[in-house]
Design a protein around this motif. Sequence first.
Motif, mmCIF file in Angstrom:
data_model
loop_
_atom_site.group_PDB
_atom_site.id
_atom_site.type_symbol
_atom_site.label_atom_id
_atom_site.label_comp_id
_atom_site.label_asym_id
_atom_site.label_seq_id
_atom_site.Cartn_x
_atom_site.Cartn_y
_atom_site.Cartn_z
ATOM 1 N N LEU A 1 -8.637 -6.773 2.639
ATOM 2 C CA LEU A 1 -7.841 -6.311 4.398
ATOM 3 C C LEU A 1 -9.327 -6.266 5.079
ATOM 4 C CD1 LEU A 1 -4.952 -4.377 2.948
ATOM 5 C CD2 LEU A 1 -4.677 -6.808 4.488
ATOM 6 N N GLY A 2 -10.108 -5.480 4.251
ATOM 7 C CA GLY A 2 -11.464 -4.758 5.090
ATOM 8 C C GLY A 2 -11.490 -3.524 5.192
ATOM 9 N N PHE A 3 -12.476 -2.867 5.862
ATOM 10 C CA PHE A 3 -12.232 -1.350 5.290
ATOM 11 C C PHE A 3 -11.479 -1.267 6.983
ATOM 12 C CE2 PHE A 3 -15.853 -2.234 7.080
ATOM 13 C CZ PHE A 3 -16.399 -1.456 8.454
ATOM 14 N N LYS A 4 -11.602 -1.779 8.150
ATOM 15 C CA LYS A 4 -10.700 -1.420 8.775
ATOM 16 C C LYS A 4 -9.380 -1.547 8.976
ATOM 17 C CE LYS A 4 -15.142 -2.932 12.087
ATOM 18 N NZ LYS A 4 -15.393 -3.644 12.695
ATOM 19 N N GLU A 5 -8.948 -2.667 8.888
ATOM 20 C CA GLU A 5 -7.593 -2.917 8.119
ATOM 21 C C GLU A 5 -6.967 -1.926 7.052
ATOM 22 O OE1 GLU A 5 -4.186 -3.491 8.306
ATOM 23 O OE2 GLU A 5 -5.320 -4.303 9.375
ATOM 24 N N PHE A 6 -7.643 -1.305 6.111
ATOM 25 C CA PHE A 6 -7.099 -1.105 5.070
ATOM 26 C C PHE A 6 -7.999 0.706 4.896
ATOM 27 C CE2 PHE A 6 -6.755 0.187 0.141
ATOM 28 C CZ PHE A 6 -5.226 -0.096 0.130
ATOM 29 N N THR A 7 -7.432 1.388 5.832
ATOM 30 C CA THR A 7 -8.286 2.905 6.365
ATOM 31 C C THR A 7 -8.269 3.508 4.945
ATOM 32 O OG1 THR A 7 -6.713 3.451 7.118
ATOM 33 C CG2 THR A 7 -8.407 2.374 8.897
ATOM 34 N N PRO A 8 -9.141 5.104 4.700
ATOM 35 C CA PRO A 8 -8.471 5.724 3.630
ATOM 36 C C PRO A 8 -7.256 6.228 4.274
ATOM 37 C CG PRO A 8 -10.901 6.205 5.078
ATOM 38 C CD PRO A 8 -9.891 4.611 5.559
ATOM 39 N N GLU A 9 -6.658 6.304 5.266
ATOM 40 C CA GLU A 9 -5.271 7.241 5.412
ATOM 41 C C GLU A 9 -4.873 5.730 4.753
ATOM 42 O OE1 GLU A 9 -2.038 8.991 8.838
ATOM 43 O OE2 GLU A 9 -4.094 7.594 9.926
ATOM 44 N N ARG A 10 -4.049 4.493 4.811
ATOM 45 C CA ARG A 10 -3.346 3.260 4.451
ATOM 46 C C ARG A 10 -3.999 3.650 3.041
ATOM 47 N NH1 ARG A 10 -4.270 -0.784 9.618
ATOM 48 N NH2 ARG A 10 -2.515 0.546 11.103
ATOM 49 N N ASN A 11 -5.300 3.702 2.761
ATOM 50 C CA ASN A 11 -5.428 3.784 0.695
ATOM 51 C C ASN A 11 -4.800 4.234 0.272
ATOM 52 O OD1 ASN A 11 -6.445 2.760 -1.248
ATOM 53 N ND2 ASN A 11 -8.564 3.838 -0.515
ATOM 54 N N ALA A 12 -4.379 5.987 1.436
ATOM 55 C CA ALA A 12 -3.692 6.942 0.764
ATOM 56 C C ALA A 12 -1.805 5.824 0.707
ATOM 57 C CB ALA A 12 -3.701 7.801 1.658
ATOM 58 N N TYR A 13 -1.986 5.605 1.161
ATOM 59 C CA TYR A 13 -0.227 5.296 1.367
ATOM 60 C C TYR A 13 0.013 4.425 0.325
ATOM 61 C CZ TYR A 13 0.412 5.993 6.758
ATOM 62 O OH TYR A 13 -0.122 6.114 7.694
ATOM 63 N N PHE A 14 -1.052 3.887 -0.402
ATOM 64 C CA PHE A 14 -0.445 2.358 -0.930
ATOM 65 C C PHE A 14 -0.798 3.581 -2.538
ATOM 66 C CE2 PHE A 14 -0.364 -1.408 0.855
ATOM 67 C CZ PHE A 14 0.023 -1.998 -0.252
ATOM 68 N N GLN A 15 -1.781 4.675 -2.784
ATOM 69 C CA GLN A 15 -2.248 5.144 -3.578
ATOM 70 C C GLN A 15 -0.996 6.199 -3.936
ATOM 71 O OE1 GLN A 15 -5.041 7.696 -4.538
ATOM 72 N NE2 GLN A 15 -4.457 8.704 -5.835
ATOM 73 N N LYS A 16 -0.336 6.817 -2.370
ATOM 74 C CA LYS A 16 1.173 6.735 -3.097
ATOM 75 C C LYS A 16 2.071 5.995 -3.648
ATOM 76 C CE LYS A 16 4.782 9.511 -0.589
ATOM 77 N NZ LYS A 16 5.409 9.962 1.364
ATOM 78 N N PHE A 17 2.206 4.375 -3.091
ATOM 79 C CA PHE A 17 3.397 3.917 -4.057
ATOM 80 C C PHE A 17 3.233 3.472 -5.004
ATOM 81 C CE2 PHE A 17 4.250 -0.729 -3.141
ATOM 82 C CZ PHE A 17 5.650 -0.647 -3.035
ATOM 83 N N MET A 18 1.793 2.949 -5.645
ATOM 84 C CA MET A 18 1.954 3.223 -6.607
ATOM 85 C C MET A 18 1.864 4.496 -7.395
ATOM 86 S SD MET A 18 1.369 0.362 -6.625
ATOM 87 C CE MET A 18 1.290 -0.470 -8.455
ATOM 88 N N ASP A 19 1.465 5.502 -7.065
ATOM 89 C CA ASP A 19 1.935 6.756 -7.876
ATOM 90 C C ASP A 19 3.507 6.186 -8.211
ATOM 91 O OD1 ASP A 19 -1.167 7.367 -8.554
ATOM 92 O OD2 ASP A 19 -0.913 8.909 -7.250
ATOM 93 N N VAL A 20 4.207 6.393 -7.825
ATOM 94 C CA VAL A 20 5.562 6.614 -7.749
ATOM 95 C C VAL A 20 6.265 5.072 -8.677
ATOM 96 C CG1 VAL A 20 7.604 5.834 -6.655
ATOM 97 C CG2 VAL A 20 6.345 7.711 -5.179
ATOM 98 N N ILE A 21 5.360 4.279 -8.580
ATOM 99 C CA ILE A 21 5.839 2.907 -9.773
ATOM 100 C C ILE A 21 5.084 3.736 -11.013
ATOM 101 C CG2 ILE A 21 5.066 0.441 -9.577
ATOM 102 C CD1 ILE A 21 5.829 0.430 -6.776
ATOM 103 N N SER A 22 3.838 4.058 -10.853
ATOM 104 C CA SER A 22 3.522 4.227 -12.103
ATOM 105 C C SER A 22 4.478 5.783 -12.798
ATOM 106 C CB SER A 22 2.118 4.875 -12.085
ATOM 107 O OG SER A 22 1.038 3.316 -11.263
ATOM 108 N N HIS A 23 4.443 6.533 -11.774
ATOM 109 C CA HIS A 23 5.748 7.839 -12.737
ATOM 110 C C HIS A 23 7.539 7.078 -13.089
ATOM 111 C CE1 HIS A 23 8.287 11.042 -12.451
ATOM 112 N NE2 HIS A 23 7.568 11.191 -13.469
ATOM 113 N N SER A 24 7.330 6.189 -12.656
ATOM 114 C CA SER A 24 8.541 5.190 -12.508
ATOM 115 C C SER A 24 8.680 4.262 -13.891
ATOM 116 C CB SER A 24 9.293 4.617 -11.161
ATOM 117 O OG SER A 24 9.828 5.234 -10.421
#
Length: 147
Positions: free
Chosen positions: A118-141
């Motif tokens: 996606l590139g850094f303009k699209e996949f901003t630190p904030e949006r990266n955090a969304y995915f980290q949260k999403f993947m953390d929930v999946i990992s925990h599950s």
Amino acid sequence: VHWEDAEKQYIVSVFSKIDVDHVGANTLERVLIVFPWTKRYFNSFGDLSSPGAIKHNNKVSAHGRKVLAAIIECTRHFGNIKGHLANLSHLHSEKLHVDPHNFRVLGQCLRIELAAALGFKEFTPERNAYFQKFMDVISHSLGREYH
């Protein structure tokens, strides 16, 4: 887990912006290359002896696509990802005996691949955090069946 609308909308939208087959395959390839101990779960996949062998292994590519498809399916279950993944959690803990840390490793590798796609303009630190949260929930599950 509380999901903001912006988080859910962005996570869902990402999968329409990428080549899912490519990102899925690259994610699992990255896991196996960067974290070589994970190869022990894929003995039936044939030659995984080098990065080149991993990158040209059709079973790795196919399984990477399958894993990413399962992750994408979780976007339909934001309210109950844990319940949605209950059977996979049981399979990975009781039958496959996968170290639950590897689910976090997978999430890290997926975020790297998404950033590359996606590139850094699209996949901003904030949006990266969304995915980290999403993947953390999946990992925990996925790890919930472990004792």
